[in-house]
Design an enzyme around this catalytic site. Structure first.
Site, mmCIF file in Angstrom:
data_model
loop_
_atom_site.group_PDB
_atom_site.id
_atom_site.type_symbol
_atom_site.label_atom_id
_atom_site.label_comp_id
_atom_site.label_asym_id
_atom_site.label_seq_id
_atom_site.Cartn_x
_atom_site.Cartn_y
_atom_site.Cartn_z
ATOM 1 N N SER A 63 41.535 48.887 33.808
ATOM 2 C CA SER A 63 41.195 48.354 35.302
ATOM 3 C C SER A 63 39.658 48.357 35.617
ATOM 4 C CB SER A 63 42.006 49.255 36.234
ATOM 5 O OG SER A 63 41.463 48.742 37.609
ATOM 6 N N TYR B 298 44.137 56.599 40.463
ATOM 7 C CA TYR B 298 44.575 55.405 39.739
ATOM 8 C C TYR B 298 43.407 55.060 38.636
ATOM 9 C CZ TYR B 298 45.213 50.608 38.485
ATOM 10 O OH TYR B 298 45.191 49.525 37.728
#
Length: 334
Positions: free
Chosen positions: A126, A151
């Protein structure tokens, strides 16, 4: 060729599965169909990719025995790991879900690839890994040791874990740092979906950082085309890599990391204006401060991606938003 796709009922996973099947590739899809968001949307995506060469297995990545059995049953040539607990803000509320899916689950995938002689692992990372880095555009050759959400930390951990397996076992691994993916069949927890739904319903939209955000929005078809090409290109060791000046984006092992972004960030207000224009409705806006874990700007350097696969994302934001809203209206009968 057989490709195993985890998260096959997900946004990117369903689009990728359809692309692979269209090109004559057998797909083994894994998904747990959890209720992080509307399960019916996931089932609808699966109905679009029904095919004689598509095999679906419902399971959790954390279920080691189940994952091992699936790998032994199908013996995939390549694996694309897209299953993960997604979302920056949700990681503030439910951190354990990220460790279970993104760390424990990814370990099970790595081990299954190792023991079943899988030829290549491609996995979703990501743009969140850039964290506190403000050197724009973000480059895979930059240091990413300062994540600002759990995350992001799990995605950075995935890259480190993948490198370990590339080093120890010669497993070719390719990490993909996605930049704000959007498009038809998208996730209901993402900005485009939330904004479209709220504007149509006459509800206010939450505009974080008082609108002073920039995002490198990337259309899902461009993401899928990039993955499709990378499946056909295993990462090679970088023979010029040096431990004295370590390059984070490559390695002496068969390991590579790519940014997949549009290389053209737009302001959040431009993004909202494009939605308003397509809908023909002006949004009611609630301006709020920057959320914990969010970064104010993302911008992808995609030079490596373009060099290696002769492709880079290029869909115009207005075209992409238009396609999403057309899908949204049809799917929800609005």
């Amino acid at each position: 060729m057989k490709v195993l796709v985890t998260g096959a009922a997900g946004f990117i996973g369903s689009h990728l599965s359809k692309k692979l099947l269209t090109n004559g590739i057998t797909v083994i899809g894994i998904d747990n169909l959890n209720d992080y968001y509307d399960v019916n949307l996931k089932k609808s995506r699966l109905s679009l990719i029904e095919d004689k060469n598509f095999y679906f297995e419902k399971t959790n990545l954390e279920d080691r025995e189940s994952i091992n059995a699936i790998f032994e049953k199908y013996m995939p040539d390549a694996v694309v790991n897209l299953a993960a607990q997604a979302g920056v803000r949700y990681s503030l509320e439910n951190p354990h879900a990220y460790i279970e899916s993104n760390i424990v689950g990814f370990t099970n995938i790595l081990e299954a690839c190792r023991h079943n002689k899988v030829g290549q692992l491609i996995y979703a990372s990501s743009s969140s890994v850039y964290g506190a880095n403000t050197n724009l555009p973000f480059s895979v050759h930059d240091n990413v040791d300062h994540p600002i959400s759990l995350y992001a930390a799990t995605k950075k951990a995935n890259e480190l874990m993948a490198h370990t397996y590339s080093h120890l076992y010669g497993l070719p691994t390719t990490g993909l740092r996605f930049f704000t993916v959007y498009g038809p069949w998208g996730r209901p927890d993402m900005a485009l979906f939330l904004f479209t739904k709220a504007i149509i319903n006459g509800e206010p939209i939450k505009v974080f950082n008082n609108g002073n955000m920039m995002r490198d929005f990337t259309y899902v078809d461009d993401i899928v085309e990039s993955i499709f090409r990378l499946i056909q290109r295993k990462p090679e060791p970088n023979l010029e890599w040096s431990g004295k000046k370590p390059d984070p984006g490559t390695s002496y092992a068969p390991y590579k990391v790519y940014n997949i972004g549009n290389n053209n960030p737009v302001t959040l207000m431009e993004f909202i204006n494009a939605i308003e224009e397509k809908l023909g409705i002006e949004a009611k806006k609630e301006f709020l401060p920057l959320q914990a874990g969010d970064v104010p700007e993302t911008y992808a350097d995609v030079e490596d991606l373009y060099r290696d696969i002769n492709f880079k994302p290029q869909t115009d934001i207005k075209d992409g938003i238009s396609n999403f809203i057309d899908w949204y209206r049809e799917y929800y009968g609005v």
